[in-house]
Design an enzyme around this catalytic site. Sequence first.
Site, PDB file in Angstrom:
ATOM      1  N   SER A   1      -5.154  33.926 -98.669  1.00 58.79           N
ATOM      2  CA  SER A   1      -5.370  34.726 -98.793  1.00 58.79           C
ATOM      3  C   SER A   1      -4.767  33.955 -96.868  1.00 58.79           C
ATOM      4  CB  SER A   1      -6.699  35.171 -98.012  1.00 58.79           C
ATOM      5  OG  SER A   1      -6.679  36.630 -96.566  1.00 58.79           O
TER       6      SER A   1
ATOM      7  N   TYR B   1     -15.628  33.460 -97.404  1.00 62.00           N
ATOM      8  CA  TYR B   1     -14.765  33.807 -98.311  1.00 62.00           C
ATOM      9  C   TYR B   1     -13.182  32.666 -97.414  1.00 62.00           C
ATOM     10  CZ  TYR B   1     -10.532  36.942 -98.742  1.00 62.00           C
ATOM     11  OH  TYR B   1      -9.034  37.644 -99.172  1.00 62.00           O
TER      12      TYR B   1
END
Length: 129
Positions: free
Chosen positions: A23, A36
């Site tokens: 990401s 995350y």
Amino acid sequence: MLARACTPHLRAHRAGRIVNIASLGGLYPASSSIAYSASKAGLIHLTRCLAVALAPDVTVNCIAPGLVEGTRMAQRIPEEVVEMARSQVVLGRVASIEDIAVQVVMFCRAESITGQVLVIDGGLPRGMH
């Protein structure tokens, strides 16, 4: 664990490919979730370490998408945040699932690309480096 389990088979055929999906949050600390972002940063570094460890038999690359239209994650983000993301990218649109799939195939076809992280985000200026 999956890379470890598959490595003997991939090396035996001397043409293995691993493509990780991380990401943009793993490159820039802008995500709302520290865990995350830290896990995606770890995946990016794992990609580079595996690229060295598994060469020359296996290539290992990574895609780091920004916002991706049509995903559950994108649907959870407030519409004003999505619109802000669209307005900041130079293409005027964010990534699609198809954009990511095309690049996965490209990494799988490439003979001389390994250890790379490709940002797919529609051209967010902070992602350009």
